[in-house]
Motif scaffolding. Structure first.
Motif, PDB file in Angstrom:
ATOM      1  N   ALA A 172      20.135  11.657  -3.756  1.00 29.81           N
ATOM      2  CA  ALA A 172      19.407  10.400  -3.526  1.00 29.81           C
ATOM      3  C   ALA A 172      19.104  10.206  -2.046  1.00 29.81           C
ATOM      4  O   ALA A 172      18.001   9.800  -1.673  1.00 29.81           O
ATOM      5  CB  ALA A 172      20.202   9.219  -4.077  1.00 29.81           C
ATOM      6  N   LYS A 173      20.061  10.522  -1.202  1.00 27.77           N
ATOM      7  CA  LYS A 173      19.869  10.376   0.249  1.00 27.77           C
ATOM      8  C   LYS A 173      18.756  11.295   0.751  1.00 27.77           C
ATOM      9  O   LYS A 173      17.933  10.891   1.579  1.00 27.77           O
ATOM     10  CB  LYS A 173      21.165  10.665   0.984  1.00 27.77           C
ATOM     11  N   THR A 174      18.698  12.503   0.252  1.00 26.32           N
ATOM     12  CA  THR A 174      17.662  13.450   0.648  1.00 26.32           C
ATOM     13  C   THR A 174      16.275  12.928   0.275  1.00 26.32           C
ATOM     14  O   THR A 174      15.341  12.993   1.076  1.00 26.32           O
ATOM     15  CB  THR A 174      17.908  14.829  -0.004  1.00 26.32           C
ATOM     16  N   ILE A 175      16.159  12.383  -0.922  1.00 26.97           N
ATOM     17  CA  ILE A 175      14.878  11.817  -1.354  1.00 26.97           C
ATOM     18  C   ILE A 175      14.513  10.630  -0.477  1.00 26.97           C
ATOM     19  O   ILE A 175      13.363  10.481  -0.049  1.00 26.97           O
ATOM     20  CB  ILE A 175      14.936  11.416  -2.842  1.00 26.97           C
ATOM     21  N   LEU A 176      15.487   9.780  -0.179  1.00 27.69           N
ATOM     22  CA  LEU A 176      15.242   8.620   0.674  1.00 27.69           C
ATOM     23  C   LEU A 176      14.797   9.053   2.072  1.00 27.69           C
ATOM     24  O   LEU A 176      13.870   8.477   2.645  1.00 27.69           O
ATOM     25  CB  LEU A 176      16.494   7.747   0.754  1.00 27.69           C
ATOM     26  N   ASP A 177      15.430  10.076   2.606  1.00 30.05           N
ATOM     27  CA  ASP A 177      15.038  10.597   3.923  1.00 30.05           C
ATOM     28  C   ASP A 177      13.601  11.115   3.909  1.00 30.05           C
ATOM     29  O   ASP A 177      12.839  10.884   4.851  1.00 30.05           O
ATOM     30  CB  ASP A 177      15.986  11.704   4.373  1.00 30.05           C
ATOM     31  N   LYS A 178      13.220  11.807   2.831  1.00 28.81           N
ATOM     32  CA  LYS A 178      11.850  12.308   2.714  1.00 28.81           C
ATOM     33  C   LYS A 178      10.857  11.145   2.668  1.00 28.81           C
ATOM     34  O   LYS A 178       9.795  11.204   3.288  1.00 28.81           O
ATOM     35  CB  LYS A 178      11.700  13.177   1.462  1.00 28.81           C
TER      36      LYS A 178
ATOM     37  N   TYR B 108       0.840  -1.176   0.000  1.00 25.16           N
ATOM     38  CA  TYR B 108       0.000   0.000   0.000  1.00 25.16           C
ATOM     39  C   TYR B 108       0.883   1.237   0.000  1.00 25.16           C
ATOM     40  O   TYR B 108       1.660   1.444   0.926  1.00 25.16           O
ATOM     41  CB  TYR B 108      -0.925  -0.033   1.228  1.00 25.16           C
ATOM     42  N   LEU B 109       0.786   2.030  -1.057  1.00 28.01           N
ATOM     43  CA  LEU B 109       1.534   3.279  -1.146  1.00 28.01           C
ATOM     44  C   LEU B 109       0.593   4.423  -1.469  1.00 28.01           C
ATOM     45  O   LEU B 109      -0.288   4.285  -2.316  1.00 28.01           O
ATOM     46  CB  LEU B 109       2.587   3.207  -2.258  1.00 28.01           C
ATOM     47  N   VAL B 110       0.803   5.528  -0.802  1.00 33.28           N
ATOM     48  CA  VAL B 110       0.046   6.727  -1.157  1.00 33.28           C
ATOM     49  C   VAL B 110       0.707   7.346  -2.383  1.00 33.28           C
ATOM     50  O   VAL B 110       1.850   7.024  -2.742  1.00 33.28           O
ATOM     51  CB  VAL B 110      -0.020   7.738   0.020  1.00 33.28           C
ATOM     52  N   GLU B 111      -0.007   8.234  -3.035  1.00 32.08           N
ATOM     53  CA  GLU B 111       0.484   8.824  -4.281  1.00 32.08           C
ATOM     54  C   GLU B 111       1.839   9.512  -4.098  1.00 32.08           C
ATOM     55  O   GLU B 111       2.725   9.410  -4.952  1.00 32.08           O
ATOM     56  CB  GLU B 111      -0.552   9.811  -4.830  1.00 32.08           C
ATOM     57  N   GLU B 112       2.008  10.193  -2.987  1.00 27.27           N
ATOM     58  CA  GLU B 112       3.270  10.896  -2.729  1.00 27.27           C
ATOM     59  C   GLU B 112       4.449   9.919  -2.612  1.00 27.27           C
ATOM     60  O   GLU B 112       5.566  10.211  -3.039  1.00 27.27           O
ATOM     61  CB  GLU B 112       3.147  11.744  -1.464  1.00 27.27           C
ATOM     62  N   GLU B 113       4.179   8.733  -2.046  1.00 25.36           N
ATOM     63  CA  GLU B 113       5.225   7.712  -1.956  1.00 25.36           C
ATOM     64  C   GLU B 113       5.595   7.184  -3.342  1.00 25.36           C
ATOM     65  O   GLU B 113       6.772   6.985  -3.631  1.00 25.36           O
ATOM     66  CB  GLU B 113       4.769   6.543  -1.082  1.00 25.36           C
ATOM     67  N   LYS B 114       4.596   6.969  -4.180  1.00 26.95           N
ATOM     68  CA  LYS B 114       4.859   6.505  -5.545  1.00 26.95           C
ATOM     69  C   LYS B 114       5.724   7.504  -6.297  1.00 26.95           C
ATOM     70  O   LYS B 114       6.679   7.128  -6.976  1.00 26.95           O
ATOM     71  CB  LYS B 114       3.542   6.274  -6.291  1.00 26.95           C
TER      72      LYS B 114
ATOM     73  N   GLY C 230       7.709   9.748  -4.933  1.00 27.89           N
ATOM     74  CA  GLY C 230       9.032   9.750  -4.309  1.00 27.89           C
ATOM     75  C   GLY C 230       9.887   8.572  -4.740  1.00 27.89           C
ATOM     76  O   GLY C 230      11.095   8.721  -4.949  1.00 27.89           O
ATOM     77  N   LEU C 231       9.266   7.418  -4.898  1.00 28.29           N
ATOM     78  CA  LEU C 231      10.022   6.247  -5.351  1.00 28.29           C
ATOM     79  C   LEU C 231      10.529   6.429  -6.775  1.00 28.29           C
ATOM     80  O   LEU C 231      11.649   6.025  -7.097  1.00 28.29           O
ATOM     81  CB  LEU C 231       9.166   4.982  -5.241  1.00 28.29           C
ATOM     82  N   ALA C 232       9.720   7.048  -7.619  1.00 25.77           N
ATOM     83  CA  ALA C 232      10.159   7.337  -8.986  1.00 25.77           C
ATOM     84  C   ALA C 232      11.328   8.322  -8.975  1.00 25.77           C
ATOM     85  O   ALA C 232      12.308   8.158  -9.715  1.00 25.77           O
ATOM     86  CB  ALA C 232       8.999   7.878  -9.817  1.00 25.77           C
ATOM     87  N   GLU C 233      11.235   9.328  -8.120  1.00 16.35           N
ATOM     88  CA  GLU C 233      12.327  10.303  -7.989  1.00 16.35           C
ATOM     89  C   GLU C 233      13.594   9.629  -7.468  1.00 16.35           C
ATOM     90  O   GLU C 233      14.698   9.921  -7.934  1.00 16.35           O
ATOM     91  CB  GLU C 233      11.928  11.433  -7.049  1.00 16.35           C
ATOM     92  N   LEU C 234      13.422   8.730  -6.511  1.00 11.72           N
ATOM     93  CA  LEU C 234      14.570   8.013  -5.957  1.00 11.72           C
ATOM     94  C   LEU C 234      15.233   7.148  -7.023  1.00 11.72           C
ATOM     95  O   LEU C 234      16.462   7.119  -7.123  1.00 11.72           O
ATOM     96  CB  LEU C 234      14.151   7.160  -4.757  1.00 11.72           C
ATOM     97  N   ALA C 235      14.442   6.463  -7.806  1.00 12.50           N
ATOM     98  CA  ALA C 235      15.001   5.615  -8.869  1.00 12.50           C
ATOM     99  C   ALA C 235      15.818   6.450  -9.851  1.00 12.50           C
ATOM    100  O   ALA C 235      16.925   6.054 -10.245  1.00 12.50           O
ATOM    101  CB  ALA C 235      13.885   4.867  -9.589  1.00 12.50           C
ATOM    102  N   ALA C 236      15.299   7.603 -10.225  1.00 12.43           N
ATOM    103  CA  ALA C 236      16.017   8.482 -11.155  1.00 12.43           C
ATOM    104  C   ALA C 236      17.299   9.017 -10.523  1.00 12.43           C
ATOM    105  O   ALA C 236      18.364   9.047 -11.161  1.00 12.43           O
ATOM    106  CB  ALA C 236      15.115   9.628 -11.599  1.00 12.43           C
TER     107      ALA C 236
END
Length: 75
Positions: free
Chosen positions: A54-60, A1-7, A9-15
């Motif tokens: 990447a670390k900043t995105i992961l922290d968020k 279960y992921l909220v839209e903001e998590e989805k 963020g995961l795309a941003e993290l992958a990039a």
């Protein structure tokens, strides 16, 4: 279960991780070619910047998960 903001963020993290990985590969290539100073310089500039991004995105994402978990717990 992921909220839209998590989805998102995961795309941003992958990039961001791909950007970091590309720099890391370049660092390793230069290192194996004997271009040690270039490799160190690249790692300490672009490598560091891409890692921090990447670390900043992961922290968020981690913080967002804590907030969402609390919401679910409180329901």
């Amino acid at each position: 279960y992921l909220v839209e903001e998590e989805k998102k963020g995961l795309a941003e993290l992958a990039a961001a991780y791909k950007e970091y990985s590309d720099v890391r590969k370049n660092v390793m290539k230069r290192s194996t070619e004997g271009k040690t100073e270039e490799a160190i310089s690249l790692a300490n500039s672009q490598g560091k910047d891409k890692f921090e991004k990447a670390k900043t995105i992961l922290d968020k994402l981690r913080n967002l998960q804590m907030v969402e978990a609390k919401k679910l717990h409180d329901e």
